[in-house]
Design an enzyme around this catalytic site. Structure first.
Site, PDB file in Angstrom:
ATOM      1  N   GLU A  45       0.847  -1.199   0.000  1.00 49.84           N
ATOM      2  CA  GLU A  45       0.000   0.000   0.000  1.00 49.84           C
ATOM      3  C   GLU A  45       0.881   1.247   0.000  1.00 49.84           C
ATOM      4  O   GLU A  45       1.613   1.491   0.950  1.00 49.84           O
ATOM      5  CB  GLU A  45      -0.913   0.010   1.233  1.00 49.84           C
ATOM      6  CG  GLU A  45      -1.759   1.269   1.349  1.00 49.84           C
ATOM      7  CD  GLU A  45      -2.505   1.361   2.663  1.00 49.84           C
ATOM      8  OE1 GLU A  45      -2.843   2.501   3.066  1.00 49.84           O
ATOM      9  OE2 GLU A  45      -2.737   0.316   3.313  1.00 49.84           O
ATOM     10  N   ARG A  49       0.104  10.460   0.523  1.00 47.61           N
ATOM     11  CA  ARG A  49       0.428  11.490   1.504  1.00 47.61           C
ATOM     12  C   ARG A  49       1.569  12.383   1.057  1.00 47.61           C
ATOM     13  O   ARG A  49       1.951  13.306   1.777  1.00 47.61           O
ATOM     14  CB  ARG A  49       0.792  10.838   2.851  1.00 47.61           C
ATOM     15  CG  ARG A  49      -0.323   9.990   3.441  1.00 47.61           C
ATOM     16  CD  ARG A  49       0.068   9.409   4.782  1.00 47.61           C
ATOM     17  NE  ARG A  49      -0.837   8.347   5.189  1.00 47.61           N
ATOM     18  CZ  ARG A  49      -0.683   7.614   6.279  1.00 47.61           C
ATOM     19  NH1 ARG A  49       0.351   7.836   7.082  1.00 47.61           N
ATOM     20  NH2 ARG A  49      -1.543   6.657   6.578  1.00 47.61           N
ATOM     21  N   THR A  73      -4.720   6.063   1.814  1.00 49.16           N
ATOM     22  CA  THR A  73      -5.095   7.439   2.127  1.00 49.16           C
ATOM     23  C   THR A  73      -5.904   8.046   0.979  1.00 49.16           C
ATOM     24  O   THR A  73      -5.701   9.193   0.573  1.00 49.16           O
ATOM     25  CB  THR A  73      -3.870   8.321   2.467  1.00 49.16           C
ATOM     26  OG1 THR A  73      -2.956   7.577   3.279  1.00 49.16           O
ATOM     27  CG2 THR A  73      -4.289   9.541   3.273  1.00 49.16           C
ATOM     28  N   LYS A 133     -11.006  -2.044   6.651  1.00 43.48           N
ATOM     29  CA  LYS A 133      -9.832  -1.585   7.371  1.00 43.48           C
ATOM     30  C   LYS A 133     -10.295  -1.057   8.729  1.00 43.48           C
ATOM     31  O   LYS A 133     -11.264  -0.294   8.803  1.00 43.48           O
ATOM     32  CB  LYS A 133      -9.141  -0.474   6.585  1.00 43.48           C
ATOM     33  CG  LYS A 133      -8.008   0.224   7.325  1.00 43.48           C
ATOM     34  CD  LYS A 133      -7.362   1.271   6.417  1.00 43.48           C
ATOM     35  CE  LYS A 133      -6.281   2.043   7.135  1.00 43.48           C
ATOM     36  NZ  LYS A 133      -5.493   2.897   6.230  1.00 43.48           N
TER      37      LYS A 133
END
Length: 212
Positions: A45, A49, A73, A133
Site C-alpha cells: 500500500e 500522503r 489514504t 480496514k
C-alpha cells in the site's frame, strides 16, 4: 461486489502484513517494492500522503514483478480515479464517505474502506462490504475492541492499521475476524533513505513469519 471482494481478499491473504508506505522520492519506489517482494510481502500500500505517491504507484505497477500495488489514504473520488489510472490494484481509505462508495461502485478496482466503530461497520455491511480496514487500530480500541466485535458482527473481516507493530501484530492476527494487519515498520524511513534494501527484505521476511 462479490467478485471485487474475492479479489481483495485474495490480495490481503497473500501475507500477514501489508506494508503501509509513505514515499517521499519516487526514485526509491521500485527498489523498495522489490525489497519487500523479495521478503515475501507482495501486496503493498503506497499512501497518497506525498507529491511523489502517484508516480511511485505507477512505477511499482509497471516495473516490479510480483507486486500487487495498492493506494492508501484515498479520501475522495478524484484520489480514487488518479490512483486507478496510475495502476493501483486495490484502494484503501482511512474512513468512508458516500462519494468514495460511489467511486468504488463505478470502478473495477476493489476498495478496502476504513471503519472505527460498530455503527460504521454496520453501515458498510449494508453497502455490501464485509472486508474492512480498522483504523486507527490501537487508538480506536485495539485487539480487545476487534475481539468484542467478532460475535455481534460475525462474518466481517478486518485489516487493522494504525499503531500495529511487531510487538502486537500477533495478537491481532490471532483474532478470527482479522485477515491481515497493515504496518509501516517493515520499511523504516531511515532504511529507505539509506537505500538499505537488504535490511528491508530482512524485515519483510520476519513479518512473513508472523503468520506461523
Amino acid at each position: 461486489m462479490n467478485d471485487k471482494t474475492d479479489r481483495l481478499l485474495a490480495t490481503l491473504k497473500l501475507q500477514p502484513v501489508v506494508p503501509v508506505l509513505v514515499i517521499d522520492d519516487a526514485r526509491a519506489a521500485v527498489p523498495l517494492a522489490r525489497a519487500l517482494v523479495a521478503g515475501g510481502l507482495k501486496a503493498i500500500e503506497i499512501t497518497l500522503r506525498t507529491p511523489a505517491a502517484l508516480e511511485a504507484i505507477r512505477l511499482v505497477a509497471q516495473e516490479v514483478e510480483g507486486a500487487v500495488t495498492g493506494a492508501g489514504t484515498i479520501l475522495n473520488a478524484r484520489n480514487y480515479d488518479e490512483a486507478v489510472d496510475a495502476g493501483a490494484q486495490f484502494i484503501v481509505s482511512p474512513g468512508t464517505t458516500q462519494e468514495l462508495l460511489d467511486a468504488a461502485r463505478s470502478s473495477s478496482v476493489p476498495l478496502l474502506p476504513g471503519a472505527a466503530t460498530s455503527s460504521e461497520v454496520m453501515a458498510l455491511r449494508e453497502e455490501g462490504y464485509d472486508v474492512l480496514k480498522f483504523f486507527p487500530a490501537e487508538q480506536a480500541g485495539g485487539a480487545a475492541y476487534l475481539k468484542a466485535l467478532s460475535s455481534p458482527l460475525a462474518g466481517t473481516l478486518f485489516c487493522p492499521t494504525g499503531g500495529v507493530s511487531p510487538e502486537n501484530a500477533r495478537t491481532y492476527l490471532s483474532l478470527p475476524n482479522v485477515v491481515c494487519v497493515g504496518g509501516s515498520w517493515v520499511a523504516p524511513k531511515a532504511m529507505v533513505e539509506a537505500g538499505d534494501w537488504d535490511g528491508i527484505t530482512r524485515l519483510a521476511s520476519e513479518a512473513m513469519l508472523l503468520a506461523q
